[in-house]
Design an enzyme around this catalytic site. Structure first.
Site, short mmCIF file in Angstrom:
data_model
loop_
_atom_site.label_atom_id
_atom_site.label_comp_id
_atom_site.label_asym_id
_atom_site.label_seq_id
_atom_site.Cartn_x
_atom_site.Cartn_y
_atom_site.Cartn_z
N SER A 252 -4.40 -3.23 4.73
CA SER A 252 -4.90 -3.24 6.11
C SER A 252 -5.21 -1.84 6.62
O SER A 252 -6.26 -1.62 7.23
CB SER A 252 -3.90 -3.95 7.04
OG SER A 252 -2.63 -3.36 6.95
N HIS A 282 -0.08 -9.83 1.70
CA HIS A 282 0.19 -8.70 2.62
C HIS A 282 0.90 -9.29 3.85
O HIS A 282 2.00 -9.82 3.72
CB HIS A 282 -1.15 -8.03 2.91
CG HIS A 282 -1.08 -6.71 3.61
ND1 HIS A 282 0.07 -5.99 3.75
CD2 HIS A 282 -2.04 -5.96 4.23
CE1 HIS A 282 -0.19 -4.87 4.40
NE2 HIS A 282 -1.47 -4.83 4.72
N HIS A 328 7.14 -5.23 -4.09
CA HIS A 328 6.34 -4.28 -3.31
C HIS A 328 5.51 -3.41 -4.24
O HIS A 328 5.93 -3.11 -5.36
CB HIS A 328 7.24 -3.38 -2.44
CG HIS A 328 6.49 -2.79 -1.29
ND1 HIS A 328 5.80 -1.60 -1.39
CD2 HIS A 328 6.28 -3.24 -0.02
CE1 HIS A 328 5.22 -1.35 -0.23
NE2 HIS A 328 5.49 -2.32 0.61
N ARG A 337 13.38 -1.44 6.07
CA ARG A 337 13.01 -2.26 7.23
C ARG A 337 13.69 -3.62 7.14
O ARG A 337 14.10 -4.19 8.15
CB ARG A 337 11.47 -2.41 7.30
CG ARG A 337 10.75 -1.07 7.46
CD ARG A 337 9.25 -1.21 7.28
NE ARG A 337 8.89 -1.72 5.97
CZ ARG A 337 7.66 -2.10 5.61
NH1 ARG A 337 6.67 -2.04 6.48
NH2 ARG A 337 7.42 -2.53 4.40
N ASP A 385 9.26 -8.47 5.03
CA ASP A 385 9.02 -9.83 5.51
C ASP A 385 10.15 -10.81 5.24
O ASP A 385 10.14 -11.93 5.77
CB ASP A 385 7.74 -10.37 4.86
CG ASP A 385 6.51 -9.58 5.27
OD1 ASP A 385 6.48 -9.14 6.43
OD2 ASP A 385 5.62 -9.40 4.43
N1 CMX Z 1 7.47 -13.29 -7.00
C1 CMX Z 1 6.94 -13.60 -8.21
N2 CMX Z 1 6.24 -12.73 -8.95
C2 CMX Z 1 6.11 -11.49 -8.48
C3 CMX Z 1 6.65 -11.09 -7.25
C4 CMX Z 1 7.34 -12.06 -6.48
N3 CMX Z 1 7.85 -11.79 -5.29
N4 CMX Z 1 6.35 -9.80 -7.05
C5 CMX Z 1 5.63 -9.40 -8.10
N5 CMX Z 1 5.46 -10.42 -8.96
C6 CMX Z 1 4.68 -10.47 -10.20
C7 CMX Z 1 3.21 -10.23 -9.84
O1 CMX Z 1 2.59 -11.44 -9.40
C8 CMX Z 1 2.67 -9.71 -11.15
O2 CMX Z 1 2.45 -10.79 -12.04
P1 CMX Z 1 1.05 -10.91 -12.86
O3 CMX Z 1 0.81 -9.56 -13.45
O4 CMX Z 1 1.33 -11.98 -13.84
O5 CMX Z 1 0.03 -11.25 -11.84
C9 CMX Z 1 3.84 -8.91 -11.70
O6 CMX Z 1 5.01 -9.38 -11.02
C10 CMX Z 1 3.70 -7.42 -11.47
O7 CMX Z 1 3.43 -7.19 -10.10
P2 CMX Z 1 4.02 -5.89 -9.36
O8 CMX Z 1 3.40 -4.69 -10.02
O9 CMX Z 1 5.49 -5.96 -9.32
O10 CMX Z 1 3.53 -6.08 -7.89
P3 CMX Z 1 2.11 -5.74 -7.23
O11 CMX Z 1 2.10 -4.30 -6.81
O12 CMX Z 1 0.97 -6.21 -8.06
O13 CMX Z 1 2.15 -6.67 -5.93
C11 CMX Z 1 3.17 -7.67 -4.05
C12 CMX Z 1 3.01 -6.39 -4.87
C13 CMX Z 1 3.86 -7.36 -2.74
C14 CMX Z 1 1.76 -8.21 -3.72
C15 CMX Z 1 3.98 -8.70 -4.88
O14 CMX Z 1 5.28 -8.20 -5.11
C16 CMX Z 1 4.05 -10.07 -4.22
O15 CMX Z 1 3.13 -10.88 -4.40
N6 CMX Z 1 5.15 -10.34 -3.42
C17 CMX Z 1 5.28 -11.59 -2.71
C18 CMX Z 1 4.40 -11.56 -1.47
C19 CMX Z 1 4.96 -10.60 -0.44
O16 CMX Z 1 6.15 -10.61 -0.11
N7 CMX Z 1 4.06 -9.76 0.14
C20 CMX Z 1 4.41 -8.87 1.26
C21 CMX Z 1 4.46 -7.40 0.89
C22 CMX Z 1 4.69 -6.56 2.09
C23 CMX Z 1 3.36 -6.27 2.77
O17 CMX Z 1 2.54 -5.53 2.22
O18 CMX Z 1 3.11 -6.79 3.85
#
Ligand code: CMX
Length: 451
Positions: A252, A282, A328, A337, A385
């Site tokens: 964002s 996000h 994250h 947070r 979150d």
């Molecule tokens: N549950 C399941 N799998 C997860 C996970 C979770 N909470 N967090 C990461 N992973 C997985 C990813 O999907 C990814 O799998 P693939 O490569 O098979 O697609 C793998 O672990 C590696 O990802 P990462 O390097 O750890 O995480 P990213 O930097 O790509 O993504 C984030 C970060 C936040 C999008 C991810 O951890 C996620 O989807 N979390 C759940 C959603 C969430 O809580 N989002 C809010 C974040 C805060 C914000 O920005 O507002």
């Protein structure tokens, strides 16, 4: 003093340099300081390499690529968010208005600032009727984030920056007009957000703001929740402090900055940033977190055990879904947070079932994520979150779809501060280079030949 005309709370056309003069001067001082720093940095080596890019990073969302400067805040993977010299722990008792000052200036304000800001917000408040007309005309199932983004966009023609840019203003003054737009938008946010809640989830009648209340207190009051009181206002303050900014590379903030770097007004930039925040990876994750908690409660009951939670987590992962509120892109520890929200929950909501489930999730999820996909999850820890929805729910805010709006109201403080500073520093339009698969493949071939 220049002329200033009030229309629906908008000051038409001109800057009033007497308004918020302390904050304005402090931003100016901060810009001078930052410009000097940049001069020194350039003298020290403009061509110094800061970061190399691998093929994996180019295809992997540019993760870990250092390619941006953002002087409002910094996220350390191990200690979390820093704003100026302060950590989340230092700031969790502050007002969001003070955090806006800090984001823009690097300093916390003097004690009389809150009173000055309150008066300023009163003067600039007042969402135009045409905005309400547009929002009320939308289909009933429109997501509140679409309404917030659109609500800001409807007011774009009021941009003081845009009007003056068309007349011709020096580049060195761009930030002053953007600051003016920022104050106009921020003043309207509590009414706009609460109004969206009442149109979308209530009977559509709008509650008048109370000129004696602070920014977050007004938002809490105008929602019109039956059990809202001082505690909801306190939670709202904390909520709006904790979500305000998270450096420059998140979806964002980066989107907002890219749009503003084209000199599209702050209204366009805020609306664009909100559209990114609306994604489930996000900002929308916080509504999904509470949904997740309620699903667990529905399936296993109020006294759900940690074993049952572990089972549910495994089933969720096996079905290919992510665990909302965990993981994250930058942080590698429990998000401070999240810790601040848990502290609030322990103090005010320890008896609440949803909060208790959030606590149990914290005990169970990290260990499961540590080994999931062969340890591929970079951070198994909770992010901002994971607990906030449970707290809002306790105070009667039971419309999950609205949660990201609150995140957005707070994050707009960061969008505004980042864009004001970037403009004050004369940062150019953002335009990284993209390449095709063929270009990358040719590059790999060339490297092989050279070795
Ligand atoms: N549950 C399941 N799998 C997860 C996970 C979770 N909470 N967090 C990461 N992973 C997985 C990813 O999907 C990814 O799998 P693939 O490569 O098979 O697609 C793998 O672990 C590696 O990802 P990462 O390097 O750890 O995480 P990213 O930097 O790509 O993504 C984030 C970060 C936040 C999008 C991810 O951890 C996620 O989807 N979390 C759940 C959603 C969430 O809580 N989002 C809010 C974040 C805060 C914000 O920005 O507002």
């Amino acid at each position: 003093m220049q002329q200033c005309i009030l229309l629906f709370g908008f000051r038409c056309f001109d800057l009033n340099l007497l308004d918020m003069s302390i904050l304005r001067n402090e931003i100016k001082n901060n810009l001078t300081y930052l410009k000097n720093e940049i001069e020194h940095i350039f003298e020290g080596g403009r061509d110094t390499v800061l970061s190399e890019v691998t093929v994996g990073q180019v295809y992997g969302g540019m993760r870990g690529l250092t390619a941006l400067v953002c002087n409002t805040s910094y996220v350390d993977p191990y200690s979390g968010l820093h704003i100026g010299d302060f950590t989340v722990e230092d700031l969790s008792e502050k007002y969001p208005e003070e955090i806006f000052y800090l984001l823009c200036t690097g300093k916390l304000p003097e004690s009389d600032f809150l009173e000055e800001f309150r008066k300023e917000m009163n003067e600039r408040s007042g969402v135009p009727q045409y905005t309400w007309d547009v929002l009320k005309a939308l289909p009933e199932d429109t997501h509140p984030m679409s309404m917030l983004s659109l609500g800001i966009l409807t007011m774009e023609q009021e941009s003081v920056f845009k009007r003056n840019y068309l007349k011709g203003i020096p580049k060195s003054d761009f930030w002053k007009y953007t600051f003016e737009d920022a104050l106009n938008v921020i003043a309207k946010l509590p009414e706009l957000a609460a109004g969206i809640y009442r149109i979308r989830f209530g009977d559509g009648t709008l509650i008048k703001r109370d000129p004696d209340l602070d920014w977050a207190g007004n938002l809490a009051m105008m929602l019109g929740l039956p059990n809202s009181g001082k505690e909801l206002a306190r939670l709202m303050r904390l909520y709006l402090v904790l979500h305000c900014d998270h450096e420059g590379g998140n979806v964002s903030a980066f989107t907002s900055r890219v749009v503003n770097s084209a000199l599209s007004s702050l209204y366009y930039a805020i609306s664009a940033g909100l559209n990114g925040l609306a994604g489930p990876l996000h900002g929308l994750a916080n509504q999904n977190c509470l949904k997740f908690i309620l699903e667990i409660r529905h399936r296993f009951g109020d006294l759900v055990s940690e074993e049952e939670i572990a089972l549910y987590i495994k089933e969720t992962l096996d079905s290919g879904k992510v665990i909302p509120g965990y993981g994250h892109a930058v942080l590698r520890v429990t998000d401070p947070r999240f810790t601040a929200f848990m502290k609030f929950g322990k103090a005010y909501c320890s008896e609440n079932v949803c909060f208790q489930i959030a606590e149990k999730l914290f005990k169970v999820v990290p260990d499961i994520l540590k080994t999931y996909k062969g340890g591929k999850v970079a951070s198994p820890w909770p992010n901002v979150d994971a607990a906030s929805g449970a707290l809002l729910f306790k105070y009667g805010l039971n419309q999950f779809d609205f949660y990201t709006v609150l995140f957005g109201v707070s994050r707009i403080l960061g969008f505004c501060a980042q864009n004001i500073l970037a403009q004050g520093l004369g940062q150019p339009i953002i335009r990284p280079k993209s390449v095709t698969n063929k270009w990358v493949a040719d590059q790999l071939m060339k490297n092989k030949v050279n070795h």
